[in-house]
Motif scaffolding. Structure first.
Motif, PDB file in Angstrom:
ATOM      1  N   ARG A 135       6.753   8.224   0.982  1.00 39.52           N
ATOM      2  CA  ARG A 135       6.853   7.987   2.426  1.00 39.52           C
ATOM      3  C   ARG A 135       8.193   7.358   2.801  1.00 39.52           C
ATOM      4  O   ARG A 135       8.770   7.664   3.852  1.00 39.52           O
ATOM      5  CB  ARG A 135       5.712   7.083   2.876  1.00 39.52           C
ATOM      6  CG  ARG A 135       5.871   6.551   4.300  1.00 39.52           C
ATOM      7  CD  ARG A 135       4.663   5.736   4.724  1.00 39.52           C
ATOM      8  NE  ARG A 135       3.725   6.556   5.455  1.00 39.52           N
ATOM      9  CZ  ARG A 135       2.416   6.390   5.462  1.00 39.52           C
ATOM     10  NH1 ARG A 135       1.868   5.443   4.726  1.00 39.52           N
ATOM     11  NH2 ARG A 135       1.635   7.164   6.187  1.00 39.52           N
ATOM     12  N   MET A 167      -0.418   3.429  -5.336  1.00 39.04           N
ATOM     13  CA  MET A 167       0.063   3.061  -4.006  1.00 39.04           C
ATOM     14  C   MET A 167       1.588   3.089  -3.945  1.00 39.04           C
ATOM     15  O   MET A 167       2.187   3.565  -2.977  1.00 39.04           O
ATOM     16  CB  MET A 167      -0.448   1.662  -3.636  1.00 39.04           C
ATOM     17  CG  MET A 167      -1.924   1.611  -3.325  1.00 39.04           C
ATOM     18  SD  MET A 167      -2.323   2.502  -1.790  1.00 39.04           S
ATOM     19  CE  MET A 167      -4.027   1.941  -1.535  1.00 39.04           C
ATOM     20  N   GLY A 173       0.822  -1.209   0.000  1.00 38.35           N
ATOM     21  CA  GLY A 173       0.000   0.000   0.000  1.00 38.35           C
ATOM     22  C   GLY A 173       0.850   1.251   0.000  1.00 38.35           C
ATOM     23  O   GLY A 173       1.789   1.391  -0.786  1.00 38.35           O
ATOM     24  N   THR A 174       0.556   2.164   0.922  1.00 43.24           N
ATOM     25  CA  THR A 174       1.279   3.438   0.973  1.00 43.24           C
ATOM     26  C   THR A 174       2.575   3.362   1.769  1.00 43.24           C
ATOM     27  O   THR A 174       3.223   4.373   1.996  1.00 43.24           O
ATOM     28  CB  THR A 174       0.386   4.530   1.564  1.00 43.24           C
ATOM     29  OG1 THR A 174      -0.009   4.149   2.891  1.00 43.24           O
ATOM     30  CG2 THR A 174      -0.857   4.745   0.711  1.00 43.24           C
ATOM     31  N   ALA A 231       2.798   6.644  -3.622  1.00 43.26           N
ATOM     32  CA  ALA A 231       2.654   7.143  -2.259  1.00 43.26           C
ATOM     33  C   ALA A 231       3.692   6.510  -1.329  1.00 43.26           C
ATOM     34  O   ALA A 231       4.268   7.177  -0.459  1.00 43.26           O
ATOM     35  CB  ALA A 231       1.244   6.866  -1.753  1.00 43.26           C
ATOM     36  N   ALA A 232       3.935   5.211  -1.522  1.00 39.25           N
ATOM     37  CA  ALA A 232       4.932   4.528  -0.698  1.00 39.25           C
ATOM     38  C   ALA A 232       6.322   5.086  -0.958  1.00 39.25           C
ATOM     39  O   ALA A 232       7.117   5.262  -0.025  1.00 39.25           O
ATOM     40  CB  ALA A 232       4.903   3.026  -0.980  1.00 39.25           C
TER      41      ALA A 232
END
Length: 321
Positions: A192, A185, A161-162, A188-189
């Motif tokens: 992060r 996803m 996911g993220t 976004a990952a």
């Protein structure tokens, strides 16, 4: 002719006052503040402070600041002359009536600390969970438990996911392979996990993992298996990329009747029962399956969850005729 003054003579002068011996005996047992020393030894704080300064200046005592308080303790690295002299003084002092009274009052001072803590928890027990969450966050205890992981492990966050779980795992293990089939996803990952050099991002589906055989020590499938059309095929892939005796951790939903999740979130399975998950895991090459129903969070709106762990069975060795 006057004999030369030796370093040991200076140390003898420093311990010549009985008050300083009492202070050192107390600080050998317990780290204390000036106020606690004054209470335990029944001395004015000004007297305690004056003698502490001498002991501090000469290296008998160490101190540290914490908030508005300063804590004192016997120095942990006395030189050989100081240690020998203190051993001699301590043995002569420790069984005297004054020393025994000091020790008893010191025990009472330390017990008063515990009583303060116990009084706090007696009054705050009903609100403690909320207070701890407010001060440290709702997941502080779970985050701390990740330190139990083996720092040599290579872990797969499969369906990352993220990247929240990968970010939590990364400080505690050797490498994290974060795999997801969704470009959004993964983007976004990537944002992060930027700067975490032991995390590798991979584009791939659970049924065809972009990892070599026997890459992982641990594989984690966190709320992802219900999106997979063929869970058995996916679990066989997980078994392939795990090292012999590697572990898989699956966290997902228990069986439920929320059909709307199929349309709104693309769920392909409405949770998993213990029986069907055990059957799939055994067929995929796992053993020691443990399925645990997780406590329900009263604030959560979704279905109840479970965790399930299993161990990858080593492939049988080929025996040549």
């Amino acid at each position: 002719m006057t004999a030369p003054r030796l370093p040991i003579h200076d140390h003898m002068t420093e311990l010549a006052d009985p008050t300083r011996g009492r202070l050192l005996a107390a600080l050998e047992r317990q780290e204390l503040t000036v106020g606690e020393l004054a209470l335990a030894l029944q001395l004015p704080q000004s007297t305690v402070s004056r003698h502490l300064k001498i002991l501090l200046d000469q290296g008998w005592v160490a101190s540290r600041a914490e908030g508005a308080s300063r804590w004192y303790r016997l120095h942990s690295a006395l030189n050989a002359r100081m240690q020998a002299l203190w051993t001699l003084v301590h043995e002569a002092f420790v069984h005297t009536p004054v020393a025994l009274q000091d020790a008893a009052r010191l025990d009472a001072v330390v017990q008063a600390r515990r009583s303060t803590t116990q009084s706090f928890f007696a009054s705050a027990s009903a609100e403690w969970d909320a207070l701890r969450s407010e001060m440290f966050g709702a997941r502080a205890d779970l985050s701390a438990l990740l330190a139990l992981l083996d720092p040599t492990w290579v872990v797969g966050d499969l369906g990352c996911g993220t990247g929240a779980l990968s970010a939590a795992l990364a400080p505690h293990v050797h490498t994290v392979h974060a795999v997801d089939a969704s470009p959004a996803m993964l983007s976004a990952a990537g944002a992060r996990l930027a700067g975490l050099h032991n995390v590798q991002l991979h584009d791939g589906a659970l049924e065809a993992l972009p990892l070599d055989d026997h890459t992982l020590d641990v594989a984690v499938l966190m709320l992802v298996l219900h999106h997979v059309p063929d869970p058995l095929r996916a679990l066989r892939e997980v078994q392939r990329v795990l090292r012999p005796a590697g572990r898989v951790l699956i966290a997902d939903m228990r069986p439920h009747a929320q059909e709307r999740y199929r349309e709104t979130m693309g769920h392909m399975w409405l949770g998993f029962s213990e029986q069907e998950l055990q059957r799939w895991l055994h067929e995929a090459g796992f053993e020691v399956v443990r399925y645990t129903a997780l406590p329900v969070d009263a604030a959560a709106s979704g279905p109840a969850m479970f965790s399930c762990t299993a161990v990858a069975v080593p492939a049988p060795s080929l025996v040549l005729a």
